[in-house]
Design an enzyme around this catalytic site. Structure first.
Site, PDB file in Angstrom:
ATOM      1  N   CYS A 255       1.003  -1.127  -0.145  1.00 39.56           N
ATOM      2  CA  CYS A 255       0.087   0.101   0.071  1.00 39.56           C
ATOM      3  C   CYS A 255       0.913   1.303  -0.105  1.00 39.56           C
ATOM      4  O   CYS A 255       1.639   1.542   0.889  1.00 39.56           O
ATOM      5  CB  CYS A 255      -0.893  -0.144   1.087  1.00 39.56           C
ATOM      6  SG  CYS A 255      -1.730   1.419   1.629  1.00 39.56           S
TER       7      CYS A 255
ATOM      8  N   CYS B 216       0.211   3.814   2.646  1.00 29.25           N
ATOM      9  CA  CYS B 216       0.307   3.337   3.894  1.00 29.25           C
ATOM     10  C   CYS B 216       1.722   3.841   4.106  1.00 29.25           C
ATOM     11  O   CYS B 216       2.183   4.103   5.467  1.00 29.25           O
ATOM     12  CB  CYS B 216       0.313   1.888   4.028  1.00 29.25           C
ATOM     13  SG  CYS B 216      -1.526   1.296   3.889  1.00 29.25           S
TER      14      CYS B 216
END
Length: 109
Positions: A32, A35
């Protein structure tokens, strides 16, 4: 080196729900991109609020039970827990001032 500790399905209850200190949980995954953007921001918040709040990370791929329990369908999702209850949530990568505002309930802002 991340200031946030990794928490697993096995340790979530003791590290988060039973913590006497408020905890911000970062639900994330290796793949991600957003993230990875928010990780260093949360590390900075953890360093600046040491002793006042703990910041932990839950890898949703490695810990599907916890992710499912809290209905994590999009990441990065951050949740603040106080006395075992969710007191704040924040979805998506945001700049530090926005995250601090989202988590004012545990940061004392």
């Amino acid at each position: 080196m991340s200031a946030a500790r990794d928490v697993t399905d096995a340790t979530f209850a003791s590290e988060v729900l039973e913590s006497e200190t408020p905890v911000i949980v970062d639900f994330w995954a290796e793949w991600c991109g957003p993230c990875r953007q928010v990780g260093p921001i949360l590390d900075k918040i953890a360093e600046e609020n040491e002793g006042k709040v703990n910041v932990v990370k839950v890898n949703v791929d490695d810990n599907p039970a916890t992710a499912a329990k809290y209905g994590i369908t999009s990441i990065p999702m951050m949740m603040a827990f106080k006395d075992g209850e969710i007191v704040a949530k924040s979805l998506g990568a945001k700049p530090k001032p926005a995250l601090e505002a989202d988590f004012a309930a545990v940061l004392g802002g």
